[in-house]
Scaffold this active site. Sequence first.
Site, PDB file in Angstrom:
ATOM      1  N   HIS A 125       0.840  -1.200   0.000  1.00 11.93           N
ATOM      2  CA  HIS A 125       0.000   0.000   0.000  1.00 11.93           C
ATOM      3  C   HIS A 125       0.883   1.261   0.000  1.00 11.93           C
ATOM      4  O   HIS A 125       0.642   2.195  -0.779  1.00 11.93           O
ATOM      5  CB  HIS A 125      -0.919   0.011   1.228  1.00 11.93           C
ATOM      6  CG  HIS A 125      -1.680   1.282   1.374  1.00 11.93           C
ATOM      7  ND1 HIS A 125      -2.860   1.528   0.707  1.00 11.93           N
ATOM      8  CD2 HIS A 125      -1.409   2.412   2.080  1.00 11.93           C
ATOM      9  CE1 HIS A 125      -3.285   2.739   0.997  1.00 11.93           C
ATOM     10  NE2 HIS A 125      -2.425   3.299   1.831  1.00 11.93           N
ATOM     11  N   HIS A 130       1.423   4.652  -2.822  1.00  9.68           N
ATOM     12  CA  HIS A 130       1.624   6.086  -2.578  1.00  9.68           C
ATOM     13  C   HIS A 130       2.844   6.692  -3.281  1.00  9.68           C
ATOM     14  O   HIS A 130       2.762   7.788  -3.840  1.00  9.68           O
ATOM     15  CB  HIS A 130       1.833   6.336  -1.069  1.00  9.68           C
ATOM     16  CG  HIS A 130       0.573   6.353  -0.256  1.00  9.68           C
ATOM     17  ND1 HIS A 130      -0.326   7.394  -0.305  1.00  9.68           N
ATOM     18  CD2 HIS A 130       0.082   5.478   0.657  1.00  9.68           C
ATOM     19  CE1 HIS A 130      -1.330   7.143   0.541  1.00  9.68           C
ATOM     20  NE2 HIS A 130      -1.119   5.993   1.121  1.00  9.68           N
ATOM     21  N   SER A 196      -3.762   0.625  -4.911  1.00 11.81           N
ATOM     22  CA  SER A 196      -3.264  -0.609  -4.300  1.00 11.81           C
ATOM     23  C   SER A 196      -4.365  -1.638  -4.056  1.00 11.81           C
ATOM     24  O   SER A 196      -4.073  -2.739  -3.589  1.00 11.81           O
ATOM     25  CB  SER A 196      -2.534  -0.302  -2.990  1.00 11.81           C
ATOM     26  OG  SER A 196      -3.434   0.202  -2.017  1.00 11.81           O
TER      27      SER A 196
HETATM   28 FE   LIG Z   1      -2.438   5.213   2.589  1.00 10.96          FE
END
Ligand SMILES: [Fe+2]
Length: 264
Positions: A125, A130, A196
């Site tokens: 994730h 990100h 994600s």
């Molecule tokens: Fe996050």
Amino acid sequence: MNPQAAPLTVAEPYLIQQDWAAYTPEQHAVWAELVHRRMPQLREHACREYLDGFHQIGLCEDTIPNLAEVNKRLGPRTGWNATPVSGFLPPDAFFEMLAARQFPTTTWLRSRNSLEYTPEPDIFHDVFGHVPMHAHPVFADFLQHYGKVCARITDSARGTAKDKLERMGRLFWFTVEFGVIRQNGQIKLYGSGLISSHGESTYVIESLRSGGANTARGPEIRDFNLDQVLDQQFLVSEMQKVLYAVESFDQIYEAAQQAEERLL
Ligand SMILES: [Fe+2]
């Protein structure tokens, strides 16, 4: 670590080293499976800045990222670092890190039994979802500014900080986690909660395929509006009912500035 990075004080106890050599072949294989599962959909539906960032920071499809190597590429671009931390941070530590262009990054990876969902963020994730966006200069500036505003709210407005931080949390949720952007007349994904998650993305994409008309089978996609976003409640544990589409990343940078004017 970025040599120019400001020293962290509140977040310092949460900083760890990534022991990259300790990842097992099975863990690298899980990473590869996660990436190969997401990429066909993302090549078509992720925004171009995400896809560019993925390559610019040197992510590999088959091995868990070595954060030191990622930072060697990311740091010179925007001054951001993916900084390893032990887990969830308290808000003041989280904001301190964002304000210093250091993204708190977990180093553990979900197991093969929970490919789709983990209750807490993991390296998939955090890094796959990100970090590619942090290579984009405007997004990079937005995220640091967001952290600075939240840090100042935490420091300066104790009586009303809880309410103001809740509102800023919604700005984070509907941009950094679940943001979408219009590019060439199409809705593209950029939030990590979408990037994600195969399930969350599919929920959005299937809805778009049906013309976005059937909100019973997908989220309502509204034009980004800061006042609405600051007031919009959300549930972490369910598919998102509402998303906000920006026209450019300048729009979220300006939103962080406007939020600063309104809340400080
Ligand atoms: Fe996050």
